[in-house]
Scaffold this motif. Structure first.
Motif, short mmCIF file in Angstrom:
data_model
loop_
_atom_site.label_atom_id
_atom_site.label_comp_id
_atom_site.label_asym_id
_atom_site.label_seq_id
_atom_site.Cartn_x
_atom_site.Cartn_y
_atom_site.Cartn_z
N ARG A 12 0.83 -1.20 0.00
CA ARG A 12 0.00 0.00 0.00
C ARG A 12 0.87 1.25 0.00
O ARG A 12 0.56 2.24 -0.68
N VAL A 15 2.07 1.80 -3.50
CA VAL A 15 1.00 2.32 -4.37
C VAL A 15 0.72 3.80 -4.07
O VAL A 15 0.58 4.62 -4.98
N VAL A 16 0.66 4.14 -2.78
CA VAL A 16 0.40 5.53 -2.38
C VAL A 16 1.53 6.44 -2.87
O VAL A 16 1.29 7.54 -3.37
N SER A 19 1.00 7.02 -6.51
CA SER A 19 -0.18 7.84 -6.80
C SER A 19 0.03 9.31 -6.45
O SER A 19 -0.60 10.18 -7.03
N THR A 20 0.92 9.58 -5.48
CA THR A 20 1.20 10.97 -5.09
C THR A 20 2.42 11.54 -5.81
O THR A 20 2.80 12.68 -5.58
N LYS A 23 8.11 8.94 -6.02
CA LYS A 23 8.66 7.65 -6.41
C LYS A 23 9.72 7.14 -5.45
O LYS A 23 9.92 5.94 -5.30
#
Length: 288
Positions: A12, A15-16, A19-20, A23
Motif C-alpha cells: 500500500r 502504491v500511495v 499515486s502521489t 517515487k
C-alpha cells in the motif's frame, strides 16, 4: 504481525507513493515489500513480475543503490524459480563489496540461494561470514534484523545436510537457531513456530530419536500450513521424507515428497519440483 500482513502494508505504501508522485517513497516501500513477500512464500512468478516492474521504475530514477538491492532480489527469485539469472541482475561479490552497507544484504541472498538450491556447505560458508559481521555491528533496522534471523535459521538447517559431518558444533548452532526462533516466536508465533518445530525435528533425527522427530516434522508441516508459508510447508515435508528414508519408511517418504511437490508447485519453484521428482524416481527404482 504476520509477514504477509507486513507485505500488504508495504504494498500500500508503494502504491500511495506512486499515486502521489513520490517515487522515492514508493521504491523504499517497494523493495521492502518484495523482501517480505519473498520470505513469506509468495508465488515466485508473481514476485518476478513485481521485481521487473520495480526495476523499470528504479532505472527511470537512476538510483544505483536501490537498483543494486532490486537486482539482488531479481537474481534470487529467478534462481529459486528456474535456476536462471537474468543478465541485467547478475551480481558478483567483488562488484558489491565496494557498495557501503550492501555486503550483509548480499550475504542474505547468497544464503537463501544456496540453501534452496541444496548447496548446504556454501550456505554455511556465507552464513558464517554474516555471523562475523554481526559481531561487529548490531542490526540497525527491522529489515536487517529479519535478514539476520533467517540467516541463523538456514544455517541451523544446513548443519544437518552439508557435506561436513554433523558435529557437536553443528548441533550447538542448531540449538542457537532454536533459541533465536523461540525468542522471536514469543512476539509472533505465526512467523516462527514452524521454524522452531523444523529445527527441533532435525535435531531429533540427527540424534536418532525417530518418533520424536516424526512428531516435530508433522508439527512443522501443520504450523507452516496454518501460517500460509507454502515454501516452508514444502521444506518440512521434504525433510520429513528424508527422515523416513533414513529409517526405511518408503511409503511415508513417498507421500511426503508428493506433498512437497504440491507445495513447491504453489510456490512456483521449478528447481525444487525437479529436485523432488528425482528423489521420487530414485525411490521408484528402489521399489522396483
Amino acid at each position: 504481525e504476520p509477514l504477509q500482513s507486513c507485505a500488504c502494508m508495504l504494498k500500500r505504501g508503494f502504491v500511495v507513493g506512486l499515486s502521489t508522485g513520490d517515487k522515492q517513497i514508493a521504491l523504499m516501500n517497494g523493495v521492502q515489500y518484495v523482501q517480505k513477500s519473498l520470505v513469506s512464500g509468495t508465488n515466485l512468478s508473481i514476485l518476478k513480475k513485481e521485481c521487473d516492474y520495480q526495476m523499470r521504475l528504479i532505472e527511470e530514477l537512476s538510483s544505483p543503490m536501490t537498483k543494486m538491492y532490486m537486482a539482488a532480489f531479481q537474481e534470487t527469485v529467478s534462481m529459486l524459480a528456474a535456476k536462471e539469472v537474468p543478465s541485467n541482475s547478475k551480481l558478483s561479490d567483488e562488484e558489491v563489496s565496494k557498495a557501503e552497507g550492501f555486503s550483509e544484504a548480499l550475504i542474505f541472498h547468497r544464503v537463501l540461494q544456496n540453501f534452496w538450491l541444496g548447496r548446504y556447505s556454501r550456505c554455511l560458508y556465507y552464513a558464517e561470514k554474516s555471523s562475523y559481521c554481526a559481531e561487529k555491528s548490531s542490526p540497525s533496522s527491522d529489515i536487517s534484523q529479519l535478514k539476520s534471523i533467517l540467516i541463523i535459521f538456514y544455517r541451523g538447517l544446513s548443519c544437518f545436510h552439508s557435506k561436513r559431518k554433523c558435529s557437536k558444533k553443528h548441533l550447538n548452532l542448531a540449538q542457537t537457531a532454536i533459541g533465536v526462533m523461540k525468542e522471536k516466536g514469543e512476539i509472533s508465533s505465526w512467523n516462527y513456530q514452524c521454524k522452531i518445530h523444523l529445527l527441533e525435528a532435525e535435531i531429533f533425527s540427527a540424534t536418532d530419536k525417530e518418533d520424536k522427530a516424526k512428531v516435530s516434522f508433522h508439527a512443522s508441516i501443520s504450523a507452516a500450513r496454518s501460517s500460509k508459508f507454502v515454501h516452508e510447508q514444502g521444506l518440512a515435508c521434504e525433510l520429513a521424507a528424508l527422515h523416513c528414508l533414513k529409517y526405511g519408511d518408503i511409503d511415508d517418504a513417498t507421500d511426503l515428497l508428493e506433498q512437497a511437490i504440491e507445495c513447491y508447485t504453489k510456490w512456483g519453484s521449478q528447481v525444487k519440483i525437479d529436485c523432488i521428482t528425482k528423489q521420487l524416481e530414485k525411490i521408484a527404482t528402489r521399489k522396483g
